[in-house]
Each structure stands twice: as structure tokens, then as C-alpha cells.
Design an enzyme around this catalytic site. Structure first.
Site, short mmCIF file in Angstrom:
data_model
loop_
_atom_site.label_atom_id
_atom_site.label_comp_id
_atom_site.label_asym_id
_atom_site.label_seq_id
_atom_site.Cartn_x
_atom_site.Cartn_y
_atom_site.Cartn_z
N HIS A 116 0.83 -1.21 0.00
CA HIS A 116 0.00 0.00 0.00
C HIS A 116 0.86 1.26 0.00
O HIS A 116 0.62 2.20 -0.75
CB HIS A 116 -0.95 0.00 1.20
CG HIS A 116 -2.15 -0.88 0.98
ND1 HIS A 116 -2.10 -2.24 1.11
CD2 HIS A 116 -3.42 -0.58 0.62
CE1 HIS A 116 -3.29 -2.74 0.83
NE2 HIS A 116 -4.11 -1.76 0.53
N LYS B 44 -10.15 -7.47 7.39
CA LYS B 44 -10.96 -7.63 8.60
C LYS B 44 -10.99 -6.33 9.39
O LYS B 44 -10.08 -5.51 9.29
CB LYS B 44 -10.44 -8.78 9.47
CG LYS B 44 -9.13 -8.50 10.17
CD LYS B 44 -8.95 -9.44 11.35
CE LYS B 44 -7.56 -9.32 11.96
NZ LYS B 44 -7.56 -9.02 13.39
S1 SF4 Z 1 -7.75 -14.52 15.65
FE1 SF4 Z 1 -6.46 -13.46 17.17
S2 SF4 Z 1 -4.38 -13.87 16.55
FE2 SF4 Z 1 -5.71 -14.32 14.82
S3 SF4 Z 1 -5.79 -12.45 13.57
FE3 SF4 Z 1 -7.50 -12.38 15.00
S4 SF4 Z 1 -6.71 -11.26 16.78
FE4 SF4 Z 1 -4.96 -11.92 15.59
#
Ligand code: SF4
Lengths: 292, 191
Positions: free
Chosen positions: B36, B103
Site C-alpha cells: 500500500h 478484517k
Molecule cells: S484470531 Fe487473534 S491472533 Fe488471529 S488475527 Fe484475530 S486477533 Fe490476531
């Protein structure tokens, strides 16, 4: 290979690939409680499938295998120096085998030498006791959820949080609100009321060693834990922040004394990929029992 | 569950709404912090990387080379997208990206770019490294491997039925904004 080394590698493997039973039960309950046909339910279904797949393939549940933190309870005269050397070797070997991602970066140069070894990596906490048993617990603490942890210094004017239990409640719930789904919820809160800035966070993380279903022996803290859990789940943030019924799987709170001038509330957030295991070692350093 | 199959035309993307669950099939390109910043600073893409009408995935996969020298993806969950907020809008505009996968959601600037240029934000399930790796059928190519290192490189992946949820659409809607506002109001009633 030394017996202790082998035991610690197995502890790391199992921690990384398998969710402990108490957490899994909470995740299953949360899947069942989400409304059918919602995206929250789909998210929980994918999480369940991921847990099953990781265990079957003996592969990391999440690619961020986190900060590696050992907690060792040991008899008086235990050789902590040798233990720490072997623990470092175990981390290196577990990384080579793919149980841990190459996850440790030199903060100044930005280099990652691929061993997961460096200052503070791994961290080993020793706690001597008068008994004969040696217990080794391990937490793999992910980075995404670590980033949504927060430390509040009371009073906090904007949140109307005074130096009392209601003030604690306000800031802990603010941490939940600010985190939304960014810590890969549904998560678990570890909280310490009091202490200094370092011990506050330290003790808040140690709360993750408690079983999710246990109850706080201190009735005041127990009531606060139950209240925060219920209130957080009424906010509708839900799995991944998609909206839904489960925002938190558990809340664990401890208190530490403070100096009169300070009043910290330290909140650590653990993602759904709650990786913690523990072993008891026999006299020959073999695994005699799993603790979770 | 809506199947979303390449090629990803503007009309197809504009028809998606917040809350839609999709199963994505086609080519995705990974890109995280280093990519990016590089593209935002005016860096050029290799001639065989074409992001136009394509999908950018905020992901640093764990990859292994097998005995025959083929890459295999062993873990491929999303990373937190908000870190790319300063760069994302311009990259959507300049490279004609139709969907961003990640996410945690993104901010107002990216939401505005989605609306203006016809792009969506797809939320993958954070931490679901194994389920998502199973959806990666083939590694087509890798770029900037030397320069940025494996997690930060651009990996061109063939994915099949990759599950994600539309949380920001091209009509100005954001699930993240709505859930925050709703939960904030609920909390205020309980203090
Ligand atoms: S599940 Fe936990 S360790 Fe995995 S990406 Fe999400 S916050 Fe990070």
C-alpha cells in the site's frame, strides 16, 4: 533431544493447533445462541470449522501465532536458567516445524530472523511455590487483539469515570465499545484494577490462565465480571463486529494494590482464537498431565 | 449465500449490499502495509500484475515451497484493514479495484471511494486461517518477494468459494458504522 525440550515443543504444538475445552464449549454455546440465518451465525460456523480443521491437520489455528508467554510454577531451587534456555530452543524448533509463524521482528531494524527469539521473545515468568509440582502454562497472544487492549487512568472525565467500581465498569465497557470486532471477537477480557502501568497489564494477562467457567472468589469482583459480561453481550456488537448476541465469551477481573496517587484499570483482550495450554512435568520432565 | 465469480464488473459489484454473504471465486491479489505504501508513493506494478476490476486481499499468507518448487498456502486469514486507511481510497481510484478483502472494516475515506468508483469491502473471518487456506486452490505467481519479504509480497491466488461478508457497499452503507452507532447508544442506556 532432551526430555524437557520435547515436552515443551509438544506444549507449543498443542497450544497453537488446539483450542482448550473450556473455550471451545463457550464458542459452541455462542454458535447455538446466535440467530439462525444471520451473518453472526455464519461467522461462528466458520470459526468452528476452522478449529476442527486446525486440530485435524495439527496446524496453527490462526496464522498470527502471537507473543509466546510461559508461566512456570516450580519448587524452590528449580533451575530457572536451564529452563529458560530450553524454552528458547523449543520456540526455535517449534517455529522450524511450522507450529509457530516467523513472528518476531526487531523493533529497531525491522528485521525478522525467522527464529522467534529476541529480547522479550519468548517471555518466561517464574513463580516458586513450596510444593513439589512443576507446571508450565503457555499463552499465545495474538497481535490484533493485543492492539485493542487499553489502560485507563482514573478519573476519566470524558467517560464520567470516577475512582470507584462504577468508574471501573464505565472504562471496561468503553474498551469493549472501542474494540468492536477488531480484536476478532467474540473475545475474553482480562482486567486488572490497580497496580502500576506494568503490573496492571501483567496481571490482566494472567487472568487468561483462569478457566472460562470459574467464578471469582471475591464477591465484588464476581458481580462485576457477571455484569460486564451480560452488559457487553447486550450491546449487539457480535462475532467479528457483525452485530449479534455474543460479543464476549468471558470476563476475568483481578485487583492489585495501588499507590494513592494512581488508579489504573488495565484491559487485555483475547480473541476467539484463545490459545492457552498447560502441562505438569514429572521428575524426568515428561508430561504427566494436561492442565486445560 | 451469493456466488461472486470473476470477472468482477462494476455492475456486479454495485448490486452487492451490506450484509450479503458471498462465496468468491477467481483471482485475488494479496497486499498489505508495504504494498500500500509503495503504490501510494507512486510505485509501479510489474507488467503482468493487473489490478483493474480485480480484488485486493489484506493478507500476509504463510507459504511453503513443495518438492517440485510449487508454492502452497498453508494459512491465509485476513489482517487488520484499518492500517491501510490512509492509502486505500487513492489505490482504489488509481488501480480500478472492485473489492477489498480484510478484517475490522475501514473508514469514511475508503467508504467514499467505494461509492465513487464502484468498489466494496468484503470482511473475511479473522483468525480462520485454515478454512481460508483451503479455499486457495493455486498460487499463480508472486511479486516483490525479495523486496518486501513473504508476508508483504503480492501473491496472486486462485480462490474458490472463499467466504466473506459485504460490510461496506458502493452505496455509502457501512455495517461497521451502523454497529458502532447502535452499540454506543445501547451502552449509553446501561451506564
Ligand atoms: S484470531 Fe487473534 S491472533 Fe488471529 S488475527 Fe484475530 S486477533 Fe490476531
Amino acid at each position: 533431544m532432551s526430555v524437557l525440550l520435547e515436552s515443551l515443543i509438544e506444549l507449543i504444538r498443542r497450544s497453537s493447533a488446539e483450542i482448550p475445552d473450556d473455550v471451545n464449549e463457550a464458542l459452541v454455546r455462542s454458535l447455538e445462541s446466535e440467530k439462525k440465518g444471520t451473518i453472526a451465525e455464519s461467522a461462528m460456523r466458520i470459526i468452528e470449522r476452522n478449529i476442527e480443521l486446525a486440530k485435524r491437520k495439527s496446524q496453527p489455528i490462526c496464522q498470527d501465532t502471537g507473543s509466546v508467554i510461559f508461566y512456570v510454577t516450580c519448587p524452590v531451587h528449580f533451575d530457572t536458567v536451564t529452563f529458560e534456555e530450553v524454552a528458547r530452543e523449543a520456540v526455535k524448533e517449534a517455529t522450524r516445524k511450522g507450529f509457530l509463524r516467523q513472528n518476531s521482528v526487531d523493533s529497531i531494524t525491522g528485521k525478522n530472523d525467522g527464529t522467534n527469539l529476541g529480547p522479550g521473545s519468548p517471555t518466561v515468568h517464574f513463580h516458586q511455590h513450596r510444593g513439589a509440582a512443576t507446571e508450565v502454562r503457555l499463552v499465545l497472544k495474538g497481535g490484533g487483539c493485543e492492539n485493542v487492549g487499553a489502560q485507563y487512568s482514573l478519573p476519566q472525565e470524558t467517560l464520567h469515570a470516577n475512582r470507584d467500581l462504577d468508574g471501573c465498569r464505565r472504562v471496561i465497557l468503553d474498551a469493549v465499545l472501542q474494540a468492536q470486532g477488531k480484536g476478532c471477537g467474540p473475545g475474553v477480557l482480562g482486567v486488572c484494577i490497580g497496580g502500576d502501568r506494568a503490573t496492571g497489564y501483567e496481571f490482566s494477562k494472567q487472568q487468561f490462565l483462569r478457566l472460562l467457567g470459574d467464578r471469582n472468589p471475591n464477591p465484588t469482583l464476581d458481580a462485576l465480571e457477571q455484569d460486564i459480561l451480560k452488559t457487553a453481550n447486550d450491546l449487539g456488537i457480535g462475532p467479528m463486529g457483525f452485530g449479534g448476541r455474543t460479543t464476549l465469551l468471558g470476563v476475568k477481573i483481578c485487583a492489585a494494590n495501588r499507590v494513592p496517587a494512581s488508579y489504573f484499570v488495565s484491559v487485555s483482550y483475547m480473541c476467539w482464537a484463545f490459545r492457552r495450554q498447560g502441562i505438569e512435568l514429572d521428575a524426568a520432565s515428561r508430561i504427566s498431565r494436561w492442565l486445560y | 449465500m451469493l456466488p461472486l465469480v470473476a470477472p468482477f464488473t462494476e455492475a456486479k459489484i454495485r448490486a452487492l449490499k451490506v450484509g450479503d454473504e458471498v462465496h468468491l471465486t477467481g483471482i485475488v491479489f494479496t497486499g498489505r502495509d508495504a504494498v500500500h505504501k509503495y503504490l501510494h508513493d507512486g510505485g509501479k506494478l510489474p507488467p503482468d500484475v493487473n489490478l483493474r476490476d480485480g480484488i485486493l486481499y489484506h493478507c500476509g499468507p504463510v507459504t511453503l515451497k513443495d518438492d517440485q518448487g510449487h508454492w502452497k498456502v498453508t494459512a491465509a486469514g485476513p489482517t487488520t484493514s484499518s492500517r491501510e486507511e490512509p492509502y486505500q481510497a487513492e489505490i482504489i481510484r488509481d488501480f480500478g479495484i472492485r473489492a477489498v478483502i480484510g478484517k475490522g472494516g475501514m473508514g469514511e475515506k475508503t467508504l467514499a471511494a467505494c461509492r465513487e468508483f464502484g468498489c466494496v469491502y468484503l470482511h473475511a473471518i479473522g483468525g480462520a486461517a485454515q478454512v481460508l487456506a483451503e479455499c486457495v486452490k493455486r498460487v499463480r505467481s508472486v511479486h516483490f518477494l525479495e523486496q518486501f519479504g513473504a508476508p508483504e509480497a503480492i501473491w496472486e491466488l486462485d480462490v474458490e468459494a472463499f467466504p466473506a461478508v459485504v460490510t461496506m457497499d458502493s452505496n455509502g452503507n457501512s455495517l461497521h458504522r451502523d454497529v458502532f452507532a447502535h452499540s454506543q447508544a445501547e451502552l449509553a442506556r446501561r451506564l
